[in-house]
Write a protein that holds these residues in place. Structure first.
Motif, mmCIF file in Angstrom:
data_model
loop_
_atom_site.group_PDB
_atom_site.id
_atom_site.type_symbol
_atom_site.label_atom_id
_atom_site.label_comp_id
_atom_site.label_asym_id
_atom_site.label_seq_id
_atom_site.Cartn_x
_atom_site.Cartn_y
_atom_site.Cartn_z
ATOM 1 N N PRO A 172 22.322 -33.609 85.016
ATOM 2 C CA PRO A 172 23.730 -33.489 84.334
ATOM 3 C C PRO A 172 24.089 -32.411 83.443
ATOM 4 N N LEU A 173 24.991 -31.622 84.116
ATOM 5 C CA LEU A 173 25.539 -30.573 83.235
ATOM 6 C C LEU A 173 26.589 -30.991 82.374
ATOM 7 N N ASP A 174 26.902 -32.215 82.114
ATOM 8 C CA ASP A 174 27.566 -33.082 81.320
ATOM 9 C C ASP A 174 27.226 -34.452 81.117
ATOM 10 N N PHE A 175 27.194 -34.906 79.944
ATOM 11 C CA PHE A 175 26.255 -35.993 79.567
ATOM 12 C C PHE A 175 27.115 -37.305 79.580
ATOM 13 N N ARG A 176 28.438 -37.384 80.159
ATOM 14 C CA ARG A 176 29.110 -38.590 80.506
ATOM 15 C C ARG A 176 28.756 -39.251 81.530
#
Length: 535
Positions: free
Chosen positions: A328-332
């Motif tokens: 994950p590059l973005d934790f959404r």
């Protein structure tokens, strides 16, 4: 739908297993975790059948266990995929026990923890040297009828044999002073180096380096094998492929087979150890061009995140990355979990109903293979206090803070799924790559122009494409400067989707490096340094 573990009505059973070790294994008490593995087939030892989609197993912690004293696995012991011993179908099975040894670490931060010390096997209790297993037994199991089955672990797993150096492939292993100081115990890191054609006959030539990041392995980069039938071997030894020194790094931690190559509160200064101890040693022993433009990165999955994060966090030290299916590059979306919005890691909550959070799917149809609760239960059976050696636990140890007990502070409770927003905020501020770039683009952006390339399937098995989308949404809108990198997608591609071969990738890297090369940069230069970790 699966019930939360804390709410489950356990299927009680009079069946129990008693597992011990003899004095010949250890005359002194041991601390660790005991596993019982139950399999329907014996074509492979039961212990080697354990996995995400593997056979049934149970685990229980023990402390200061003396020879001959049994560890008990019974109806109260958590298992996976079936949680309760009483729910195991009546039948004939092959069983095996494994003792996973823990080591005491008195860390520099003042905490004392008991964890499994990697023995260069890649944090795998099933085959870790020093661990002990029993003979395989065929038994009849009837949970309703019960009974006691006794096993003794007697066979100690021998040391791992690292492949010998060859003309093409070399190995380095060093004790890291920085990591040894942090853990209060010798910690080793290493590298496998693949040399280019002509390396021995052109002693004055220096080469660009490509660092292929990923899970622990002492195998050469790019699946190179000294076999005439190996496609990459043919390309590497030809005159048509650009000349590189290709390198994979080994940096297992007591939490996982890989540290994620950054400084973190729970794992210690792996970023510093790699960039200030290991890479300088590599560049001392081998003829690498010691300039940032000539060091490039690649990797997939874990290595995808590492190669992207290292380029971002060490923007001058590296000259470009090609990151495949990055974590994950973005934790959404963290394998289905939105750590900022979800109140529970196991389900999505709507006004009148809730839906189990998927963790793994099967491309190209998207059929759900595992839910978040199932995946996390598997990790919990592998180890308590984050000692599973599993994917969610390593993310928590890398991205999260230290808890009061010295182990990482969990993002969520693995039994109930309840989220901790304070830990989510820590993750965001320290290792959410999209957030980091958005917050720091004015200063770091100019150093990253044209260096970020991400490749991902739109049907990634673990939903990692969602984080890539969020990163693309930000980067493609950047100005002053524009990021000038690339995003490449496979419409039905899963986690292993690749649009081109490793040989073609090296050609892309070669063109990129030549376009950025400075005059006279073919000679060795003093290595630059970078910092990573808590930002």
């Amino acid at each position: 739908m699966l019930l939360l573990l804390s709410q489950r009505a356990w299927a009680q059973s009079p069946l129990r297993f008693e597992i011990s070790f003899p004095a010949s294994v250890s005359a002194t008490p041991l601390t660790g975790r005991m596993f019982l593995v139950i399999a329907r087939k014996d074509s492979l030892e039961p212990r080697l059948q354990v996995g995400r989609y593997g056979t049934q197993f149970f685990g229980v912690d023990f402390e200061k266990l003396t020879p001959g004293k049994p560890v008990v696995i019974d109806g109260s012991t958590l298992g996976y995929p079936i949680n309760a011993l009483g729910d195991i179908p009546k039948g004939e099975y092959y069983i095996q026990a494994v003792l996973n040894k823990y080591t005491e670490f008195k860390r520099a931060d003042g905490h004392t923890v008991w964890m499994h010390m990697d023995q260069w096997e890649g944090q795998d209790w099933r085959r870790s040297p020093g661990n002990v297993y029993s003979a395989v037994q065929k038994v009849s199991i009837d949970p309703a009828k019960g009974g006691t089955v006794r096993l003794q672990v007697t066979t100690v797993i021998p040391p791992i044999q690292v492949p010998a150096d060859t003309k093409w492939v070399k190995h380095i292993k060093i004790q890291s002073p920085k990591l040894t100081k942090f853990w209060g115990h010798p910690i080793y890191i290493g590298a496998t180096i693949l040399l280019p054609k002509g390396y021995e006959t052109e002693p004055n030539r220096y080469y660009p380096t490509v660092y292929q990041q990923g899970h622990f392995s002492v195998a050469p980069p790019f699946r190179f094998a000294e076999d005439p039938k190996n496609e990459f071997y043919q390309a590497w030894g030809s005159d048509t492929l650009p000349r590189f020194i290709a390198i994979t790094l080994q940096h297992p931690t007591p939490y996982f087979d890989d540290s994620y190559a950054v400084n973190s509160a729970n794992n210690g200064p792996f970023g510093d150890a790699i960039h200030e101890e290991l890479i300088p040693e590599i560049e001392k022993q081998f003829r690498c061009i010691r300039e940032g433009y000539a060091r490039v990165l690649t990797g997939g999955s874990t290595g995808g995140w590492e190669s992207f994060a290292l380029q971002v966090l060490y923007p001058d030290f590296y000259g470009g990355t090609w990151s495949f299916a990055p974590d994950p590059l973005d934790f959404r979306n963290v394998e289905g979990i939105n750590i900022y919005a979800d109140k529970n890691a196991f389900y999505k909550e709507h006004e009148w109903y809730r839906v189990p959070t998927p963790n793994t799917r099967i491309p190209p149809t998207g059929e759900v293979r595992l839910t978040s609760q199932q995946r996390n239960t598997m990790e919990l059976v592998n180890g308590t206090k984050g000692r599973s050696g599993g994917q969610l636990d390593i993310w928590s140890s890398v991205f999260g803070p230290v808890g009061s007990d010295g182990y990482f502070k969990p993002l969520f409770d693995k039994k109930t799924g309840v989220m901790d927003p304070s830990v989510a905020q820590y993750w965001k501020e320290h290792f959410d790559m999209r957030y980091y770039l958005e917050k720091n683009w004015a200063t770091v952006g100019p150093k990253l122009v044209g260096k970020l390339n991400v490749i991902c399937g739109r049907m990634d098995d673990f939903y990692l494409n969602v984080g890539v989308y969020h990163m693309e949404d930000f980067l493609t809108k950047t100005k002053n400067p524009a990021f000038e990198g690339s995003f490449t997608y496979g419409e039905r591609g899963g986690h292993s989707w690749r649009p081109y071969s490793n040989a073609y990738l090296l050609k892309l890297m070669d063109a990129h490096i030549k376009a950025r090369a400075t005059k006279g940069a073919s000679a060795p230069a003093k290595a630059t340094s970078g910092k990573a970790g808590d930002k």
